[in-house]
Design a protein around this motif. Structure first.
Motif, PDB file in Angstrom:
ATOM      1  N   UNK A 233       0.773  -1.318   0.044  1.00 44.55           N
ATOM      2  CA  UNK A 233      -0.185  -0.071   0.057  1.00 44.55           C
ATOM      3  C   UNK A 233       0.816   1.239  -0.020  1.00 44.55           C
ATOM      4  N   UNK A 234       0.948   1.763  -1.204  1.00 42.77           N
ATOM      5  CA  UNK A 234       2.031   2.866  -1.226  1.00 42.77           C
ATOM      6  C   UNK A 234       1.414   4.116  -1.711  1.00 42.77           C
ATOM      7  N   UNK A 235       0.185   4.369  -1.550  1.00 36.92           N
ATOM      8  CA  UNK A 235      -1.052   5.290  -1.914  1.00 36.92           C
ATOM      9  C   UNK A 235      -1.747   5.621  -0.847  1.00 36.92           C
ATOM     10  N   UNK A 236      -2.384   6.729  -0.862  1.00 39.53           N
ATOM     11  CA  UNK A 236      -3.398   7.152   0.254  1.00 39.53           C
ATOM     12  C   UNK A 236      -4.620   6.358   0.066  1.00 39.53           C
ATOM     13  N   UNK A 237      -5.076   5.972  -1.034  1.00 32.36           N
ATOM     14  CA  UNK A 237      -6.108   5.160  -1.097  1.00 32.36           C
ATOM     15  C   UNK A 237      -5.889   3.876  -1.019  1.00 32.36           C
ATOM     16  N   UNK A 238      -4.711   3.202  -1.360  1.00 29.11           N
ATOM     17  CA  UNK A 238      -4.456   1.773  -1.096  1.00 29.11           C
ATOM     18  C   UNK A 238      -4.185   1.766   0.480  1.00 29.11           C
ATOM     19  N   UNK A 239      -3.589   2.609   1.166  1.00 30.92           N
ATOM     20  CA  UNK A 239      -3.421   2.416   2.720  1.00 30.92           C
ATOM     21  C   UNK A 239      -4.831   2.441   3.419  1.00 30.92           C
ATOM     22  N   UNK A 240      -5.705   3.301   2.846  1.00 30.08           N
ATOM     23  CA  UNK A 240      -7.169   3.227   3.327  1.00 30.08           C
ATOM     24  C   UNK A 240      -7.885   1.777   3.239  1.00 30.08           C
ATOM     25  N   UNK A 241      -7.792   1.585   2.104  1.00 27.74           N
ATOM     26  CA  UNK A 241      -8.287   0.264   1.876  1.00 27.74           C
ATOM     27  C   UNK A 241      -7.692  -0.941   2.678  1.00 27.74           C
ATOM     28  N   UNK A 242      -6.368  -0.946   2.940  1.00 28.54           N
ATOM     29  CA  UNK A 242      -5.719  -1.927   3.706  1.00 28.54           C
ATOM     30  C   UNK A 242      -6.172  -1.841   5.247  1.00 28.54           C
ATOM     31  N   UNK A 243      -6.324  -0.620   5.536  1.00 26.03           N
ATOM     32  CA  UNK A 243      -6.887  -0.358   7.128  1.00 26.03           C
ATOM     33  C   UNK A 243      -8.400  -0.789   7.188  1.00 26.03           C
ATOM     34  N   UNK A 244      -9.184  -0.482   5.990  1.00 27.40           N
ATOM     35  CA  UNK A 244     -10.694  -0.826   6.097  1.00 27.40           C
ATOM     36  C   UNK A 244     -10.757  -2.492   6.105  1.00 27.40           C
ATOM     37  N   UNK A 245      -9.745  -3.269   5.894  1.00 30.39           N
ATOM     38  CA  UNK A 245      -9.765  -4.723   5.974  1.00 30.39           C
ATOM     39  C   UNK A 245      -9.250  -5.269   7.187  1.00 30.39           C
TER      40      UNK A 245
END
Length: 249
Positions: A233-245
């Motif tokens: 996760x190396x972007x803002x959206x990717x980090x947020x999706x990762x945290x959401x899971x």
């Protein structure tokens, strides 16, 4: 056996994900891990026949592995369901049983990062902080002292203000690697995901203490904290999706 010879003996035993993680540790590790022999070994494990060609490939085995292991084009992410505005990060750091840092960090603060690196830091760390890649960093004011001769550990929880749920990112992991070339102390832990995502595992969260030059008696002065998930996760959206899971409780 020299330090470099030890690395060259260990690196061929690693899988691609761990070898990439080693490339992120410091410049010396990155230069050694880029040796195309290691990547030829990985290609030989994944596609044995490709290494039997009489003529070597026109690109390096490193590039060959990257080209076919991942998708050629990254899939565009949908807008994440989470926002940094509803997140809070609970960061606690101990030296053995003594709490030396404890703070609740609002999501927007962690996302904003360190805008201006302090004077006196090494060039490698300054280059890292000023690079355009997405990163989550927290300036520490006032700075605090960490005794590296003691067992220094960290825990990171993340909370959602919209649902009052909490998830664990790092569970009291030790800062067991000190990169003295880039002035970073690193710890990691594997993320716990919701049972709704049974096929996701093996993703690590890393946290780094960013420090000035090491002082006497193994003491370091920490001016910043960084958290990342490497290439997963190396972007803002990717980090947020990762945290959401994550496994929110």
């Amino acid at each position: 056996m020299s330090y470099e010879e030890v690395l060259k003996a260990v690196f061929p035993l690693l899988d691609a994900k761990d070898l990439v993680s080693c490339m992120l540790v410091c410049k010396q590790w990155r230069d050694i891990a880029r040796d195309d022999y290691f990547w030829k070994c990985l290609c030989a494990k994944r596609w044995p026949s490709v290494c039997k060609r009489p003529n070597p490939p026109t690109i390096t085995y490193h590039k060959l592995y990257q080209s076919f292991y991942r998708r050629q084009h990254r899939q565009t992410l949908l807008p994440p369901r989470l926002s940094f505005d509803v997140l809070e990060f609970y960061i606690d750091i101990w030296a053995e049983d003594n709490l030396i840092f404890s703070n609740v960090v609002p999501g927007p603060i962690l996302q904003a990062g360190i805008k201006i690196p302090p004077t006196g830091i090494c060039n490698m760390l300054r280059f890292h902080l000023e690079s355009p890649e997405y990163k989550m960093t927290l300036p520490v004011e006032p700075k605090f002292i960490v005794p590296l001769t003691h067992g220094v550990s960290v825990s990171v929880l993340v909370g959602r203000k919209d649902s009052n749920k909490v998830a664990c990112i790092i569970n009291k992991s030790l800062f067991d690697y000190i990169d003295r070339t880039a002035y970073r102390a690193l710890a990691f832990d594997y993320l716990d995901f919701s049972p709704d995502y049974p096929f996701i595992s093996g993703i690590r969260a890393w946290i780094s203490l960013l420090f000035m030059e090491e002082g006497n008696d193994g003491l370091i002065e920490v001016f910043g904290i960084e958290m990342d998930f490497c290439d997963v996760a190396d972007s803002k959206d990717a980090v947020l999706w990762l945290l959401d899971m994550l496994d929110w409780k």
